[in-house]
Design a protein around this motif. Structure first.
Motif, PDB file in Angstrom:
ATOM      1  N   ASN A 200      -0.831   2.768  14.237  1.00 51.12           N
ATOM      2  CA  ASN A 200      -0.749   3.743  13.151  1.00 51.12           C
ATOM      3  C   ASN A 200      -1.360   3.135  11.888  1.00 51.12           C
ATOM      4  OD1 ASN A 200      -0.080   5.858  11.488  1.00 51.12           O
ATOM      5  ND2 ASN A 200       2.107   5.365  11.382  1.00 51.12           N
ATOM      6  N   LEU A 201      -2.380   3.809  11.347  1.00 51.07           N
ATOM      7  CA  LEU A 201      -3.007   3.332  10.110  1.00 51.07           C
ATOM      8  C   LEU A 201      -2.534   4.240   8.974  1.00 51.07           C
ATOM      9  CD1 LEU A 201      -6.722   3.056  11.405  1.00 51.07           C
ATOM     10  CD2 LEU A 201      -4.811   1.482  11.807  1.00 51.07           C
ATOM     11  N   VAL A 202      -1.790   3.667   8.032  1.00 54.48           N
ATOM     12  CA  VAL A 202      -1.272   4.479   6.935  1.00 54.48           C
ATOM     13  C   VAL A 202      -2.105   4.221   5.685  1.00 54.48           C
ATOM     14  CG1 VAL A 202       0.744   5.088   5.561  1.00 54.48           C
ATOM     15  CG2 VAL A 202       1.046   4.269   7.899  1.00 54.48           C
ATOM     16  N   PHE A 203      -2.573   5.306   5.111  1.00 54.49           N
ATOM     17  CA  PHE A 203      -3.343   5.200   3.868  1.00 54.49           C
ATOM     18  C   PHE A 203      -2.347   5.380   2.722  1.00 54.49           C
ATOM     19  CE2 PHE A 203      -6.189   7.437   7.044  1.00 54.49           C
ATOM     20  CZ  PHE A 203      -6.708   6.249   7.541  1.00 54.49           C
ATOM     21  N   MET A 204      -1.733   4.252   2.358  1.00 56.76           N
ATOM     22  CA  MET A 204      -0.572   4.259   1.470  1.00 56.76           C
ATOM     23  C   MET A 204      -1.008   4.530   0.046  1.00 56.76           C
ATOM     24  SD  MET A 204       2.429   3.737   2.550  1.00 56.76           S
ATOM     25  CE  MET A 204       3.222   2.420   3.419  1.00 56.76           C
ATOM     26  N   GLN A 205      -0.756   5.730  -0.444  1.00 63.50           N
ATOM     27  CA  GLN A 205      -1.300   6.052  -1.766  1.00 63.50           C
ATOM     28  C   GLN A 205      -0.356   6.812  -2.669  1.00 63.50           C
ATOM     29  OE1 GLN A 205      -4.682   7.921  -0.045  1.00 63.50           O
ATOM     30  NE2 GLN A 205      -3.861   9.976  -0.240  1.00 63.50           N
ATOM     31  N   ASN A 206       0.809   7.284  -2.139  1.00 66.90           N
ATOM     32  CA  ASN A 206       1.730   8.049  -2.974  1.00 66.90           C
ATOM     33  C   ASN A 206       3.128   7.442  -2.959  1.00 66.90           C
ATOM     34  OD1 ASN A 206      -0.053  10.124  -3.832  1.00 66.90           O
ATOM     35  ND2 ASN A 206       0.086  11.011  -1.777  1.00 66.90           N
ATOM     36  N   GLU A 207       3.980   7.947  -3.881  1.00 65.98           N
ATOM     37  CA  GLU A 207       5.379   7.520  -3.864  1.00 65.98           C
ATOM     38  C   GLU A 207       6.237   8.706  -3.474  1.00 65.98           C
ATOM     39  OE1 GLU A 207       6.806   5.576  -7.373  1.00 65.98           O
ATOM     40  OE2 GLU A 207       8.818   5.321  -6.532  1.00 65.98           O
ATOM     41  N   ARG A 208       7.109   8.467  -2.521  1.00 68.57           N
ATOM     42  CA  ARG A 208       7.981   9.514  -2.021  1.00 68.57           C
ATOM     43  C   ARG A 208       9.303   9.506  -2.782  1.00 68.57           C
ATOM     44  NH1 ARG A 208      11.101  10.768   3.608  1.00 68.57           N
ATOM     45  NH2 ARG A 208      12.946  11.250   2.432  1.00 68.57           N
ATOM     46  N   GLY A 209       9.845  10.719  -3.034  1.00 62.05           N
ATOM     47  CA  GLY A 209      11.147  10.819  -3.692  1.00 62.05           C
ATOM     48  C   GLY A 209      12.233  11.093  -2.668  1.00 62.05           C
ATOM     49  N   LEU A 210      13.371  11.623  -3.174  1.00 56.79           N
ATOM     50  CA  LEU A 210      14.473  11.945  -2.268  1.00 56.79           C
ATOM     51  C   LEU A 210      14.076  13.117  -1.388  1.00 56.79           C
ATOM     52  CD1 LEU A 210      17.394  11.633  -4.766  1.00 56.79           C
ATOM     53  CD2 LEU A 210      17.021  10.219  -2.746  1.00 56.79           C
ATOM     54  N   GLY A 211      14.801  13.309  -0.334  1.00 60.39           N
ATOM     55  CA  GLY A 211      14.515  14.437   0.546  1.00 60.39           C
ATOM     56  C   GLY A 211      14.986  14.090   1.918  1.00 60.39           C
TER      57      GLY A 211
END
Ligand code: SER
Length: 885
Positions: A200-211
């Motif tokens: 799995n290649l993740v293009f890590m570019q955002n920040e996740r909040g609650l959910g």
């Protein structure tokens, strides 16, 4: 290709492309939201979020991972391992999509001779996130993949996050097609058992909040940089390259199956249900060993519960395969042999791993026996009532209290020719799950409340000045009340205060927080507690006693010097006891937790069974001698590998790249990683008095001690007690033990004599009891309470009375009353039996009135109850029954 080789090639591939090799982090990191480390990127989260600057731009690792969500699937599918190794490469703002795709593709498809895995490019498929046209184009350019082998998938499949707030981003997964024999055509979207995901290649570019879940969360915004996080499943690649059928048959896992065949006498591959059990054993044995190595102990909640469940499933599966002896120790040895080349801790810590695992097996084998007894009683009861279904509540108790998995209960029921009310069982399980979920929900909300601290955390850490001074001038950054920021706090209120710097120690590493105060113009405030948020923000819990506190104020924060002096004694004392404990018990006595405050400490450690008095005395002696040596206390900051090399005892959960503080007392005597406050030299700790030792869970013991002045006060109190006793006994203190022993011996003899005289008196009352006989219908009756008479003497007395009543129909009913028990006895002479009286029936009818049970034959019956108040009613019952005959 062997698994160790697969790991080696992965690391070499990325090292030669300029990556720094980073060791696997512990399976346990200090994040309350994460049970176990479940991906290679976990130890790098602060780098992705921009909270810390990474010491390298690119890195590669093979990370130990545990995922137990799908534990029920283990053994049934081809690819579910609870423990697995995730090989990964990481870019922190360096290369992005193209670099990640190129590097992955070349390793997978390079020939074996060139150091690759030699996968046939024609059998590789990829998926990308819905609108990621850029990734699609790169896959075409780099790998020449045709359109039909690139599939677009939605958020649940191709947008990766840890399932909790943190970094996230779209991803692209690489699959290997095992061929039409394994499922239908149509790519990963159609069949994930034929098309096996390997990377799995993740293009890590955002920040996740609650959910919630994989696709129901808020995206807070972009990360400071575009990063790469990839994860390749080492076991999956091994299973494909080794040409076996599933991950359980790969080179490092299969030997456990072989051992299980040896121990159970059954063959793998002959019966499906047995195969599942073999695979469960192989998977779980490895996970259990890795978890114990990283400091997890079996327990009833959280991580400990998972470990307990894994070990119990091993024991149960082995029994179902026919094992009748303990097996876990043997499996642990196999895991050590296979896995220690990559994870040396399995060999160096093997004794401890073995002790913990076997201890749990022994405990479960014990409940397995008592549980089986409970099962048999339930089965007998069901049969006696002419039914054939064991109630769901029994199955639930077996599961919940005795750790019996439902399928074990089902199997045992079948053997007994019974069935189980499975629906009832599942209902109770569902109720329990619902309760657990509500619990988890409640915990999540507590987490949500932390949002008020977020911007303060982002602003940077609180500067801790308390190693150097006890009074520090600071600025009030925020005042928080009930989870909400407020500009001002008035006298008489309790608030939380965030300062830019503080000399007050915040609770951590077992040391509780400093007490102290805040002062400023007209302000007086008491600091009751200090806690850390996100490891770096000091939250002072404060009562405003006088004046006002405003955001932006300059105040002076003071540590109560007496408190701090006590706290340093408590914490250094803990290190002394820890070192002494390991000196006396050996390196298996691993710390499991601790708490210290002024004057007091407690220390929990892994250990099976209690300590002997001699061991306790020895620990106390060694600690106090080390105090007496007046060792200098040195503290310094270094990196984790150097600290470990020096022999510092590293607690579990330290992270690669962390700077660590080492506290050294007496050279090799005590060297620990620790952020706490300490005395300047060991004599300042003062005397250490062990209070005792106890169990706090399966395989975990606790010692408690007083230190410093409290230690003296405790001893002085004991001395006063002894003096008091000596004066009552009118002997000097040193003669107290002899005197007490003398008194106890005499008391025991006197008690015996009293008993004997009492019994004599009662037995000699046979005549007067017989004389007092009454008449009920056709019977002469003696029914009486005879206190102080044992069940044995009752029989003698009743026989004597019966003899005195002659041959006319007679019944004697006697009730004792000793030590809260009411033994009773009824005898009927031959005439009485002819007239229709039955001792057994009489006893059965009155026994419930005195809270007991009993029975017997027509001539004599007995029993015992607990309620002496019911004796008159029982006597009335006997008389009434006889009158009616
Ligand atoms: N973090 C991603 C995963 O766990 C890739 O390493 O799948």
């Amino acid at each position: 290709m062997q698994t160790h080789e697969i790991r080696r090639r992965f690391l070499d591939h990325f090292i030669s492309a300029g990556h720094t090799e980073v060791a696997s982090a512990s399976l346990i990191l200090h994040d309350p939201n994460l049970l176990f480390v479940n991906a290679g990127m976990v130890q790098f989260v602060p780098y992705f979020l921009g909270q810390q600057t990474p010491p390298f731009a690119t890195a590669t690792s093979v990370q130990k991972c545990v995922r137990t969500l799908d534990i029920e699937n283990v053994g049934h599918t081809t690819r579910h391992n609870t423990f697995f190794q995730m090989a990964g490469n990481f870019s922190f703002g360096d290369y992005f999509k193209r670099g990640a795709i190129e590097l992955a593709w070349s390793l997978l498809t390079k020939s074996l001779d060139e150091g690759g895995y030699g996968f046939d490019p024609e059998r590789l498929w990829v998926t990308v996130y819905l609108d990621d046209d850029e990734a699609i184009q790169i896959w075409k350019d780099v790998a020449g993949l045709p359109d039909e082998r690139i599939q677009r998938r939605g958020m649940a499949d191709n947008y990766w996050s840890m399932g909790i707030p943190g970094p996230c981003g779209p991803c692209s997964e690489i699959y290997y097609d095992r061929g039409p024999a394994y499922g239908k055509d149509g790519g990963p979207e159609a069949d994930e058992d034929r098309y096996i995901e390997i990377w799995n290649l993740v293009f890590m570019q955002n920040e996740r909040g609650l959910g919630r879940g994989k696709d129901d969360f808020e995206i807070l915004g972009p990360l400071p940089k575009q990063n790469i996080d990839t994860g390749m499943g080492v076991e999956r690649v091994a299973f494909l390259l080794q040409g076996v059928d599933n991950v359980y048959e790969t080179d490092l896992v299969r030997p456990v199956i072989t051992k299980a065949e040896e121990l159970t006498g059954r063959q793998y591959g002959s019966k499906h249900e047995d195969d599942v059990r073999f695979r469960v054993i192989a998977d779980h044995a490895r996970t259990a060993a890795m978890l114990i190595a990283d400091g997890v102990n079996p327990g009833n909640e959280g991580r400990g519960y998972i470990l307990r469940r894994l070990l119990r499933r091993i024991v149960r599966s082995a029994r179902l395969l026919g094992a009748d002896k303990p097996v876990v120790g043997e499996f642990m040895s196999v895991v050590r042999d296979e896995m220690s080349p990559s994870y040396p801790e399995l060999a160096t810590d093997f004794d401890r791993i073995q002790t913990v695992a076997v201890g749990e097996e022994t405990a479960f084998l014990k409940t397995l026996t008592s549980g089986s007894k409970l099962f048999e009683e339930a089965a007998d009861e069901v049969k006696a009532s002419g039914k054939s279904v064991i109630p769901g509540s029994e199955a639930f108790t077996l599961h919940d209290t005795y750790g019996f998995p439902i399928d074990l209960t089902l199997e045992m029921a079948e053997e007994a020719g019974l069935t189980v009310d499975e629906a009832g069982f599942r209902e109770l399980m569902a109720e329990q799950r619902k309760r657990a979920k509500e619990d988890a929900q409640a915990r999540k909300h507590a987490h949500a409340d932390l949002s008020v601290y977020k911007e303060l955390v982002d602003r940077g850490p609180t500067e801790f000045t308390g190693f150097d001074e006890l009074d520090t001038e600071a600025t009030v950054l925020a005042i928080i009340s009930g989870g909400v920021r407020q500009p001002v706090a008035e006298a008489g209120t309790d608030v939380e205060v965030i300062l830019d710097r503080s000399p007050l120690y915040a609770e951590s590493g077992g040391q509780i927080a400093d007490r102290g105060s805040l002062s400023g113009s007209g302000l007086k405030a008491k600091v009751n507690d200090v806690q850390k948020i996100a490891k770096k923000l000091w939250v002072h819990k404060v009562t405003i006693e006088q004046g006002q506190l405003l955001e932006g104020d300059t105040v002076t924060a003071h540590v109560d010097p007496a408190w701090r002096k006590g706290a340093t004694q408590g914490h250094s004392g803990t290190h002394m006891v820890h070192a002494a404990l390991r000196q006396v018990l050996g390196p298996n006595a691993v710390q499991a937790g601790s708490m210290n405050k002024p004057g007091y400490l407690r220390f929990d450690f892994n250990w099976q069974g209690g300590l002997s008095e001699a061991q306790r005395d020895e620990i106390e002696r060694v600690s106090n001698e080390a105090v007496g040596e007046d060792f200098a206390v040195n503290t310094f900051v270094t990196d984790l590998p150097s600290a470990k090399k020096m022999g510092a005892m590293a607690l579990f959960g330290e992270n690669y790249g962390d700077e660590v503080r080492v506290v050294e007392i007496g050279g090799p005597f005590s060297m620990e990683l620790c952020g706490g406050t300490h005395v300047g030299s060991s004599a300042q700790i003062g005397p250490i008095t062990l209070l005792g030792e106890s169990a706090v869970g399966s395989g975990v013991r606790r010692v408690e001690a007083y230190v410093g002045l409290d230690s003296y006060k405790h001893l002085a109190k004991e001395r006063a007690l002894l003096a008091g006793i000596a004066s009552s006994l009118k002997v000097p203190s040193d003669q107290v033990p002899g005197r007490v022993e003398q008194i106890v011996t005499r008391l025991k003899a006197a008690e015996k004599e009293v008993e004997r005289l009492k019994a004599q008196a009662v037995l000699s009352s046979a005549g007067s009891l017989a004389n007092g006989a009454t008449t009920a219908g056709r019977f002469r009756v003696v029914a009486a309470k005879v206190p102080g008479v044992s069940a044995n003497d009752l029989r003698t007395l009743a026989g004597d009375i019966k003899g005195r009543l002659g041959s006319e129909p007679a019944v004697v009913a006697l009730f004792g009353d000793v030590d809260d028990k009411v033994p009773f006895l009824v005898v009927v002479n031959a005439g009485g039996q002819d007239a229709g009286a039955r001792a057994g029936d009489l006893v059965k009818s009155f026994a419930p009135k005195i809270g007991g049970r009993g029975g017997g034959k027509a001539d004599s019956a007995q029993g015992a109850g607990t309620d002496a108040a019911g004796i008159p009613a029982a006597i009335a019952d006997v008389t009434a029954a006889l009158s009616g005959l």
